[in-house]
Design an enzyme around this catalytic site. Structure first.
Site, PDB file in Angstrom:
ATOM      1  N   ARG A 186       0.850  -1.206   0.000  1.00  0.00           N
ATOM      2  CA  ARG A 186       0.000   0.000   0.000  1.00  0.00           C
ATOM      3  C   ARG A 186       0.882   1.252   0.000  1.00  0.00           C
ATOM      4  NH1 ARG A 186      -2.972  -3.491   3.438  1.00  0.00           N
ATOM      5  NH2 ARG A 186      -2.008  -2.612   5.306  1.00  0.00           N
ATOM      6  N   LYS A 206     -10.960  15.086   5.701  1.00  0.00           N
ATOM      7  CA  LYS A 206     -12.115  14.687   4.884  1.00  0.00           C
ATOM      8  C   LYS A 206     -13.043  13.774   5.669  1.00  0.00           C
ATOM      9  CE  LYS A 206     -12.963  11.163   1.924  1.00  0.00           C
ATOM     10  NZ  LYS A 206     -12.826  10.247   0.789  1.00  0.00           N
ATOM     11  N   LYS A 255     -17.388  18.788  -1.118  1.00  0.00           N
ATOM     12  CA  LYS A 255     -17.069  17.711  -2.076  1.00  0.00           C
ATOM     13  C   LYS A 255     -18.346  16.930  -2.385  1.00  0.00           C
ATOM     14  CE  LYS A 255     -14.122  13.682  -2.741  1.00  0.00           C
ATOM     15  NZ  LYS A 255     -12.749  13.174  -2.625  1.00  0.00           N
ATOM     16  N   GLU A 305     -18.071  16.135   2.608  1.00  0.00           N
ATOM     17  CA  GLU A 305     -18.427  15.272   1.473  1.00  0.00           C
ATOM     18  C   GLU A 305     -19.755  14.543   1.708  1.00  0.00           C
ATOM     19  OE1 GLU A 305     -15.456  12.361   0.392  1.00  0.00           O
ATOM     20  OE2 GLU A 305     -16.643  11.608  -1.262  1.00  0.00           O
TER      21      GLU A 305
HETATM   22  P1  13P Z   1     -14.164   8.757  -6.048  1.00  0.00           P
HETATM   23  O1  13P Z   1     -13.723   9.909  -6.891  1.00  0.00           O
HETATM   24  O2  13P Z   1     -13.570   7.432  -6.456  1.00  0.00           O
HETATM   25  O3  13P Z   1     -15.656   8.717  -5.860  1.00  0.00           O
HETATM   26  O4  13P Z   1     -13.544   8.956  -4.599  1.00  0.00           O
HETATM   27  C1  13P Z   1     -13.519  10.200  -4.047  1.00  0.00           C
HETATM   28  C2  13P Z   1     -13.518  10.065  -2.590  1.00  0.00           C
HETATM   29  O5  13P Z   1     -12.728  10.684  -1.916  1.00  0.00           O
HETATM   30  C3  13P Z   1     -14.538   9.212  -1.970  1.00  0.00           C
HETATM   31  O6  13P Z   1     -14.629   9.496  -0.615  1.00  0.00           O
END
Ligand code: 13P
Length: 332
Positions: free
Chosen positions: A44, A134, A217, A175
């Site tokens: 990873r 995030k 987001k 998000e």
């Molecule tokens: P995706 O662009 O693959 O949807 O992922 C963005 C992300 O940070 C999901 O939490």
């Protein structure tokens, strides 16, 4: 200007987006296995180092979202990830939620967890070099869902997280993701996304979160993946911007997730957004649409590190290029 406002402006600066490389250990392990790589902390790490050391990544990427494991790892030359990323001219961030878990009382829906002990964890992440964070809330569309309960609970959690981040001088990426899974129409996605955003705005206000110090987001407003009619980029852009117009001009910026769209479609939709004049920048914070081609090209072969990096570089360049429409819209 507060630290958060400055950082949020840097994260959404013209011509750049954010690279989401924050898959959890289990998600990342599954994705590595799918391309034939044995998932270990080291594989990873190797993969994340490949991504962030892509030549000239900073030309199109302002920040990289890491998961907790990577934040504590070191480059092969021994430098901690956050420090090495800063040296490359990129801001390091950290995913701080602990995942979307089944929500008691709401069968089939989830609540994103991670609030317990969050202020202490944020202090540790800031100490380790993170400058933003995030938190992802997830909503599924069916005829009855998302329920009011799921919207209320997740919006409240997002706002409590955002307030804790700003107190720790970390910019919260907020998000709320309405998933693409299902047969729903673009109009239904618009309706649900608007309801979710209204609740999120209300909760952010209740927690005194400064919008100039957050990055939103969201999902793009798009039909469900099993819907028979595929919307054009212009239709996606128009519907998405119409929902976003409810956000005040003070908001630092909007950085879309890709949500499982094919990379080329996500890029075309992002490009179409740029022809709309909005008070906040519209950029990308893609995960899969940026990294899937790189992972497939590398698939764990030491001799293919550069091929993986070329795949990432070309998708970053395509998305940075998609943002250029904005320069024509808003001449200096
Ligand atoms: P995706 O662009 O693959 O949807 O992922 C963005 C992300 O940070 C999901 O939490």
């Amino acid at each position: 200007m507060s630290t958060c406002n400055e950082t949020a402006a840097a994260m959404t600066m013209p011509g750049k987006g954010i690279l989401a490389a924050d898959e959890s250990i289990s998600t990342m392990s599954t994705r590595l296995e799918q391309v034939g790589v044995v998932p270990t902390a080291e594989s990873r790490r190797d993969y994340r180092e490949l991504l962030v050391t892509t030549a000239d990544l900073a030309a199109g990427v302002s920040g990289v979202i890491l998961c907790e494991e990577t934040l504590g790892q070191v480059f092969s030359d021994g430098r901690p990830f956050p420090e090495a990323i800063r040296t490359l001219g990129i801001l390091p961030g950290i995913k701080v939620d602990t995942g979307a878990k089944p929500c008691p009382g709401l069968p089939g829906e989830t609540i994103t967890e991670g609030l317990d002990g969050l202020p202490a964890r944020l202090a540790g992440y800031a100490e380790a070099g993170a400058v933003f964070a995030k938190w992802r809330a997830v909503f599924t569309i069916t005829e009855e869902r998302p329920s009011w309960g799921a919207i209320a609970a997740n919006s409240s959690a997002l706002a409590r997280y955002a307030a804790a981040c700003q107190e720790a001088d970390l910019v919260p990426i907020v998000e709320p993701e309405v998933l693409m899974s299902g047969e729903h129409s673009l109009e239904r996605c618009a309706e649900v996304t608007a309801s979710v955003h209204a609740a999120v705005r209300q909760q952010l206000r209740a927690m005194n979160v400064g919008l100039a110090g957050i990055v939103l987001k969201p999902n793009m407003v798009i039909e469900g993946e099993d819907h028979p009619v595929r919307a054009t980029p212009e239709q996606v852009a128009e519907a998405t911007v119409a929902v976003l117009r409810a956000w005040p001009a003070e908001l630092a910026g909007v950085a879309f997730l890709s949500g499982g769209q094919e990379p080329e479609r996500a890029t075309a939709n992002l490009a179409a957004m740029q022809s709309h004049n909005t008070p906040w920048p519209l950029t990308f914070s893609f995960g899969r649409a940026l990294v899937s081609p790189a992972l497939a090209a590398w698939h764990g072969d030491e001799g293919l590190v550069e091929a993986g990096q070329r795949a990432l570089a070309s998708h970053v360049a395509a998305n940075a290029n998609a943002l250029r429409g904005r320069e024509r819209l808003q001449p200096a």
